[in-house]
Design a protein around this motif. Structure first.
Motif, PDB file in Angstrom:
ATOM      1  N   ARG A  51       0.830  -1.213   0.000  1.00 62.63           N
ATOM      2  CA  ARG A  51       0.000   0.000   0.000  1.00 62.63           C
ATOM      3  C   ARG A  51       0.860   1.256   0.000  1.00 62.63           C
ATOM      4  O   ARG A  51       0.513   2.262  -0.613  1.00 62.63           O
ATOM      5  N   LEU A  52       2.017   1.205   0.650  1.00 67.30           N
ATOM      6  CA  LEU A  52       2.938   2.339   0.640  1.00 67.30           C
ATOM      7  C   LEU A  52       3.467   2.579  -0.772  1.00 67.30           C
ATOM      8  O   LEU A  52       3.616   3.731  -1.201  1.00 67.30           O
ATOM      9  N   LEU A  53       3.749   1.510  -1.508  1.00 70.81           N
ATOM     10  CA  LEU A  53       4.167   1.659  -2.899  1.00 70.81           C
ATOM     11  C   LEU A  53       3.131   2.425  -3.704  1.00 70.81           C
ATOM     12  O   LEU A  53       3.467   3.240  -4.563  1.00 70.81           O
ATOM     13  N   GLN A  54       1.853   2.157  -3.428  1.00 74.73           N
ATOM     14  CA  GLN A  54       0.778   2.849  -4.132  1.00 74.73           C
ATOM     15  C   GLN A  54       0.681   4.314  -3.720  1.00 74.73           C
ATOM     16  O   GLN A  54       0.428   5.178  -4.547  1.00 74.73           O
ATOM     17  N   ALA A  55       0.848   4.599  -2.451  1.00 75.50           N
ATOM     18  CA  ALA A  55       0.576   5.925  -1.911  1.00 75.50           C
ATOM     19  C   ALA A  55       1.717   6.919  -2.088  1.00 75.50           C
ATOM     20  O   ALA A  55       1.490   8.126  -2.115  1.00 75.50           O
ATOM     21  N   ALA A  56       2.924   6.427  -2.202  1.00 73.08           N
ATOM     22  CA  ALA A  56       4.087   7.318  -2.252  1.00 73.08           C
ATOM     23  C   ALA A  56       4.145   8.062  -3.587  1.00 73.08           C
ATOM     24  O   ALA A  56       4.100   7.433  -4.645  1.00 73.08           O
ATOM     25  N   PRO A  57       4.260   9.391  -3.536  1.00 73.77           N
ATOM     26  CA  PRO A  57       4.368  10.146  -4.791  1.00 73.77           C
ATOM     27  C   PRO A  57       5.704   9.899  -5.491  1.00 73.77           C
ATOM     28  O   PRO A  57       5.798   9.959  -6.704  1.00 73.77           O
ATOM     29  N   ALA A  58       6.723   9.595  -4.718  1.00 74.67           N
ATOM     30  CA  ALA A  58       8.041   9.271  -5.266  1.00 74.67           C
ATOM     31  C   ALA A  58       8.709   8.289  -4.320  1.00 74.67           C
ATOM     32  O   ALA A  58       8.485   8.325  -3.115  1.00 74.67           O
ATOM     33  N   LEU A  59       9.508   7.414  -4.874  1.00 76.11           N
ATOM     34  CA  LEU A  59      10.176   6.393  -4.073  1.00 76.11           C
ATOM     35  C   LEU A  59      11.680   6.548  -4.184  1.00 76.11           C
ATOM     36  O   LEU A  59      12.199   6.921  -5.245  1.00 76.11           O
ATOM     37  N   PRO A  60      12.405   6.227  -3.114  1.00 76.48           N
ATOM     38  CA  PRO A  60      13.868   6.222  -3.205  1.00 76.48           C
ATOM     39  C   PRO A  60      14.322   5.211  -4.261  1.00 76.48           C
ATOM     40  O   PRO A  60      13.677   4.179  -4.479  1.00 76.48           O
ATOM     41  N   SER A  61      15.422   5.497  -4.903  1.00 81.60           N
ATOM     42  CA  SER A  61      15.918   4.622  -5.974  1.00 81.60           C
ATOM     43  C   SER A  61      16.165   3.198  -5.485  1.00 81.60           C
ATOM     44  O   SER A  61      15.983   2.238  -6.236  1.00 81.60           O
ATOM     45  N   GLU A  62      16.544   3.049  -4.220  1.00 81.07           N
ATOM     46  CA  GLU A  62      16.776   1.700  -3.688  1.00 81.07           C
ATOM     47  C   GLU A  62      15.486   0.886  -3.670  1.00 81.07           C
ATOM     48  O   GLU A  62      15.493  -0.316  -3.957  1.00 81.07           O
ATOM     49  N   ILE A  63      14.383   1.544  -3.331  1.00 78.84           N
ATOM     50  CA  ILE A  63      13.091   0.855  -3.284  1.00 78.84           C
ATOM     51  C   ILE A  63      12.617   0.522  -4.695  1.00 78.84           C
ATOM     52  O   ILE A  63      12.116  -0.579  -4.951  1.00 78.84           O
ATOM     53  N   VAL A  64      12.782   1.450  -5.617  1.00 77.34           N
ATOM     54  CA  VAL A  64      12.433   1.177  -7.014  1.00 77.34           C
ATOM     55  C   VAL A  64      13.271   0.003  -7.527  1.00 77.34           C
ATOM     56  O   VAL A  64      12.751  -0.875  -8.222  1.00 77.34           O
ATOM     57  N   GLY A  65      14.522  -0.033  -7.145  1.00 76.46           N
ATOM     58  CA  GLY A  65      15.378  -1.145  -7.555  1.00 76.46           C
ATOM     59  C   GLY A  65      14.856  -2.482  -7.061  1.00 76.46           C
ATOM     60  O   GLY A  65      14.787  -3.452  -7.819  1.00 76.46           O
ATOM     61  N   ILE A  66      14.461  -2.524  -5.812  1.00 75.73           N
ATOM     62  CA  ILE A  66      13.907  -3.765  -5.255  1.00 75.73           C
ATOM     63  C   ILE A  66      12.596  -4.124  -5.951  1.00 75.73           C
ATOM     64  O   ILE A  66      12.371  -5.281  -6.324  1.00 75.73           O
ATOM     65  N   ALA A  67      11.729  -3.121  -6.144  1.00 76.01           N
ATOM     66  CA  ALA A  67      10.408  -3.363  -6.732  1.00 76.01           C
ATOM     67  C   ALA A  67      10.480  -3.813  -8.188  1.00 76.01           C
ATOM     68  O   ALA A  67       9.557  -4.466  -8.682  1.00 76.01           O
ATOM     69  N   THR A  68      11.561  -3.486  -8.878  1.00 75.41           N
ATOM     70  CA  THR A  68      11.703  -3.855 -10.288  1.00 75.41           C
ATOM     71  C   THR A  68      12.798  -4.896 -10.518  1.00 75.41           C
ATOM     72  O   THR A  68      13.142  -5.176 -11.656  1.00 75.41           O
ATOM     73  N   ASP A  69      13.300  -5.451  -9.447  1.00 76.83           N
ATOM     74  CA  ASP A  69      14.450  -6.362  -9.499  1.00 76.83           C
ATOM     75  C   ASP A  69      15.573  -5.715 -10.311  1.00 76.83           C
ATOM     76  O   ASP A  69      16.158  -6.309 -11.203  1.00 76.83           O
TER      77      ASP A  69
END
Length: 78
Positions: free
Chosen positions: A24-42
């Protein structure tokens, strides 16, 4: 379409609540740190999940009654 099937064994209610909160945090965040985007996209192997796909995943997790939840209330209290 999933790239592979994963069978999660022994996920307790505390862990499942954390997984759902993170989705749900992935949905709500207007922008994500690059580390989180990296994890979310492998790390660029695939696109980040769209909101509708996250909704569907959360529904599947919530509906999965076969998860062998164990009571962790005593573990958390310690």
């Amino acid at each position: 379409m999933p790239f592979h099937t994963t069978d999660i064994q022994d996920v307790d209610r505390f862990e499942m609540a954390t997984i759902l909160a993170a989705l749900r945090l992935l949905q709500a965040a207007p922008a994500l740190p690059s580390e989180i985007v990296g994890i979310a996209t492998d790390y660029g192997d695939f696109e980040q999940m769209e909101d509708a796909a996250i909704d569907d995943l959360c529904e599947r997790i919530n509906a999965a009654s076969e998860y062998p939840f164990r009571d962790v209330s005593e573990e958390i209290a310690q």
